[in-house]
Design a protein around this motif. Structure first.
Motif, mmCIF file in Angstrom:
data_model
loop_
_atom_site.group_PDB
_atom_site.id
_atom_site.type_symbol
_atom_site.label_atom_id
_atom_site.label_comp_id
_atom_site.label_asym_id
_atom_site.label_seq_id
_atom_site.Cartn_x
_atom_site.Cartn_y
_atom_site.Cartn_z
ATOM 1 N N CYS A 1 39.402 28.708 31.600
ATOM 2 C CA CYS A 1 38.676 29.883 32.102
ATOM 3 C C CYS A 1 37.466 30.232 31.233
ATOM 4 N N LEU A 2 36.374 30.581 31.902
ATOM 5 C CA LEU A 2 35.150 31.023 31.221
ATOM 6 C C LEU A 2 35.018 32.540 31.255
ATOM 7 N N PHE A 3 35.979 33.228 31.844
ATOM 8 C CA PHE A 3 35.999 34.694 31.948
ATOM 9 C C PHE A 3 34.718 35.215 32.627
ATOM 10 N N CYS A 4 34.281 34.471 33.628
ATOM 11 C CA CYS A 4 33.051 34.831 34.340
ATOM 12 C C CYS A 4 33.307 35.879 35.423
ATOM 13 N N THR A 5 34.568 36.036 35.820
ATOM 14 C CA THR A 5 35.051 36.981 36.843
ATOM 15 C C THR A 5 34.533 36.676 38.253
ATOM 16 N N GLU A 6 34.029 35.473 38.487
ATOM 17 C CA GLU A 6 33.637 35.096 39.851
ATOM 18 C C GLU A 6 34.842 35.157 40.790
ATOM 19 N N CYS A 7 36.013 34.785 40.282
ATOM 20 C CA CYS A 7 37.217 34.789 41.130
ATOM 21 C C CYS A 7 37.592 36.206 41.550
ATOM 22 N N VAL A 8 37.392 37.157 40.647
ATOM 23 C CA VAL A 8 37.706 38.556 40.962
ATOM 24 C C VAL A 8 36.803 39.041 42.097
ATOM 25 N N THR A 9 35.520 38.723 41.989
ATOM 26 C CA THR A 9 34.555 39.132 43.012
ATOM 27 C C THR A 9 34.872 38.472 44.352
ATOM 28 N N ALA A 10 35.327 37.218 44.287
ATOM 29 C CA ALA A 10 35.551 36.469 45.537
ATOM 30 C C ALA A 10 36.837 36.853 46.238
ATOM 31 N N CYS A 11 37.790 37.424 45.531
ATOM 32 C CA CYS A 11 39.101 37.704 46.138
ATOM 33 C C CYS A 11 39.047 38.974 46.982
ATOM 34 N N PRO A 12 39.289 38.865 48.271
ATOM 35 C CA PRO A 12 39.217 40.045 49.134
ATOM 36 C C PRO A 12 40.419 40.968 48.973
ATOM 37 N N GLU A 13 41.486 40.475 48.340
ATOM 38 C CA GLU A 13 42.732 41.242 48.269
ATOM 39 C C GLU A 13 42.987 41.850 46.894
ATOM 40 N N GLY A 14 42.113 41.601 45.939
ATOM 41 C CA GLY A 14 42.327 42.144 44.591
ATOM 42 C C GLY A 14 43.530 41.538 43.897
ATOM 43 N N ALA A 15 43.779 40.252 44.130
ATOM 44 C CA ALA A 15 44.959 39.611 43.532
ATOM 45 C C ALA A 15 44.750 39.234 42.076
ATOM 46 N N ILE A 16 43.498 39.180 41.627
ATOM 47 C CA ILE A 16 43.208 38.805 40.242
ATOM 48 C C ILE A 16 42.453 39.941 39.562
ATOM 49 N N ALA A 17 42.848 40.267 38.348
ATOM 50 C CA ALA A 17 42.123 41.267 37.561
ATOM 51 C C ALA A 17 42.155 40.835 36.096
ATOM 52 N N PHE A 18 41.169 41.266 35.352
ATOM 53 C CA PHE A 18 41.158 40.994 33.913
ATOM 54 C C PHE A 18 41.337 42.313 33.181
ATOM 55 N N THR A 19 42.259 42.330 32.233
ATOM 56 C CA THR A 19 42.531 43.528 31.450
ATOM 57 C C THR A 19 41.712 43.487 30.160
ATOM 58 N N ASN A 20 41.870 44.514 29.349
ATOM 59 C CA ASN A 20 41.181 44.527 28.056
ATOM 60 C C ASN A 20 42.096 44.058 26.920
ATOM 61 N N ASP A 21 43.152 43.327 27.256
ATOM 62 C CA ASP A 21 44.068 42.818 26.234
ATOM 63 C C ASP A 21 43.463 41.574 25.590
ATOM 64 N N TYR A 22 43.086 41.705 24.320
ATOM 65 C CA TYR A 22 42.378 40.639 23.595
ATOM 66 C C TYR A 22 43.306 39.539 23.109
ATOM 67 N N ARG A 23 44.605 39.721 23.221
ATOM 68 C CA ARG A 23 45.556 38.753 22.643
ATOM 69 C C ARG A 23 45.750 37.579 23.606
ATOM 70 N N LEU A 24 45.221 36.439 23.268
ATOM 71 C CA LEU A 24 45.211 35.316 24.193
ATOM 72 C C LEU A 24 45.740 34.013 23.598
ATOM 73 N N ALA A 25 45.846 33.926 22.289
ATOM 74 C CA ALA A 25 46.176 32.644 21.653
ATOM 75 C C ALA A 25 47.627 32.246 21.899
ATOM 76 N N THR A 26 47.843 30.938 22.046
ATOM 77 C CA THR A 26 49.199 30.407 22.186
ATOM 78 C C THR A 26 49.357 29.164 21.314
ATOM 79 N N ARG A 27 50.599 28.780 21.085
ATOM 80 C CA ARG A 27 50.869 27.578 20.294
ATOM 81 C C ARG A 27 50.903 26.325 21.153
#
Ligand code: SF4
Ligand code: SF4
Length: 263
Positions: A70-96
Motif C-alpha cells: 500500500c502507498l496510502f494514496c486513498t484512491e481505494c477509499v474514494t472509489a468505494c461507493p459503500e465506504g468499505a475501506i477507511a484509514f485511521t490515524n493509528d500509526y502502529r503498522l510494523a510487523t515481524r
C-alpha cells in the motif's frame, strides 16, 4: 555564550516524550492502519481493486489490503461507493512477519519483540547500517529524521553507523535495484552474526510503486532475511520508531485500539 544559553532556555525541551508520554500530534491528512468492512461489498464489486496502483487489494471475494504494497494514496477509499475501506490515524503498522501485513478486517497484528537472547544483546545498544537500495529519498529522509533532536533515537541506544563491520544489523529502504543487489548482499555478509534486518517502506517490503519492473527485485526479502517490516510510502517517523521499539521489547502493549475512521 550567554545569548546561546538564554536561547536554549527559551527553546526548552523539544524531544518527544514517546513512548513514555503521549505520541506527538499527527497531521490531519495522516493515514494509518486501515479498517475494512467486507460486509458492505456488493457481489462482484471490484471498484477499489481496479484503482489500486500496486495491486494491494485482494479481489478473491473477501476484501483484503496488503499494507506491504500500500502507498496510502486513498484512491481505494474514494472509489468505494459503500465506504468499505477507511484509514485511521493509528500509526502502529510494523510487523515481524510479511503475511501479517495483509489486513482482512479491523484486526491487524503488531510487531512482537526479538527472541530473549537477541533482546539481551541489542535491547540497550543497537547499531544499524542504513542501506538505501534504490529508494526515492523520502523513506531515507524519514529514517534520518529520527536522528534529530525532535526524536533523538540515540536515547534508546539505537544509532546509525557508517560501516557494516560496526553494525548489529541493516535498515533497508528501496526496492533493491539491480545496481544495488550485490552491494546489499555484501553489506549483509559484512555484518557479524547474530544480525537483524529491518525493511522500511513499501519499496523495501514489496517493490512499492516499482514492483514488477525488471530492474528491481521486489524488496529486501528477495536478497536477505527480514526481521521487521515497517509499511508506508514513506512511513511516518513515529511509525518507524514504534516498530523499532517493539522489536527491542521497549513497547509491549499488544492491543490495537483503532480509534477513528478518518477518511
Ligand atoms: S491506499 Fe493503498 S490499497 Fe488503497 S488504492 Fe492506494 S495503494 Fe491501493
Ligand atoms: S516506499 Fe514510497 S517513499 Fe519509500 S522509497 Fe518507495 S516510493 Fe519512496
Amino acid at each position: 555564550m550567554l545569548k546561546a544559553l538564554l536561547a536554549r532556555a527559551h527553546q526548552g525541551h523539544r524531544t518527544t516524550a514517546y513512548p513514555d508520554g503521549e505520541p506527538p500530534a499527527l497531521p490531519e491528512r495522516f493515514r494509518g492502519a486501515p479498517t475494512l468492512d467486507p460486509s458492505r461489498c456488493p457481489e462482484g464489486c471490484r471498484s477499489c481493486a481496479d484503482v489500486c496502483p500496486t495491486d494491494a487489494i485482494g479481489g478473491d471475494g473477501s476484501l483484503s489490503l496488503d499494507l506491504g504494497r500500500c502507498l496510502f494514496c486513498t484512491e481505494c477509499v474514494t472509489a468505494c461507493p459503500e465506504g468499505a475501506i477507511a484509514f485511521t490515524n493509528d500509526y502502529r503498522l510494523a510487523t515481524r512477519r510479511r503475511e501479517e501485513l495483509v489486513a482482512r478486517g479491523q484486526e491487524l497484528a503488531l510487531a512482537d519483540a526479538l527472541e530473549r537472547n537477541l533482546r539481551r544483546l541489542f535491547g540497550r545498544s543497537l547499531k544499524l547500517r542504513v542501506v538505501s537500495a534504490g529508494d526515492c529519498n523520502a523513506c531515507s529522509a524519514d529514517v534520518n529524521v529520527l536522528g534529530t533532536i525532535g526524536w533523538d533515537l540515540g536515547r534508546f541506544g539505537i544509532n546509525y553507523v557508517a560501516s557494516p563491520r560496526h553494525a548489529d544489523g541493516l535498515l533497508i529502504t528501496g526496492p533493491v535495484t539491480e545496481n544495488m543487489r550485490l552491494a546489499l548482499q555484501k553489506t549483509y555478509d559484512a555484518v557479524a552474526p547474530p544480525k537483524i534486518v529491518i525493511a522500511v517502506g513499501a519499496c523495501a517490503i514489496s517493490g512499492g510503486p516499482y514492483a514488477g519492473h525488471p530492474e528491481q527485485h521486489g524488496g529486501a526479502a528477495s536478497v536477505v532475511p527480514v526481521d521487521l517490516f515497517i509499511p508506508g510510502c514513506p512511513p511516518h517517523p513515529l511509525t518507524i520508531l514504534d516498530g523499532l521499539l517493539r522489536l527491542l521489547g521497549r513497547i509491549e502493549d499488544g492491543s490495537r485500539a483503532v480509534s477513528s475512521r478518518t477518511a
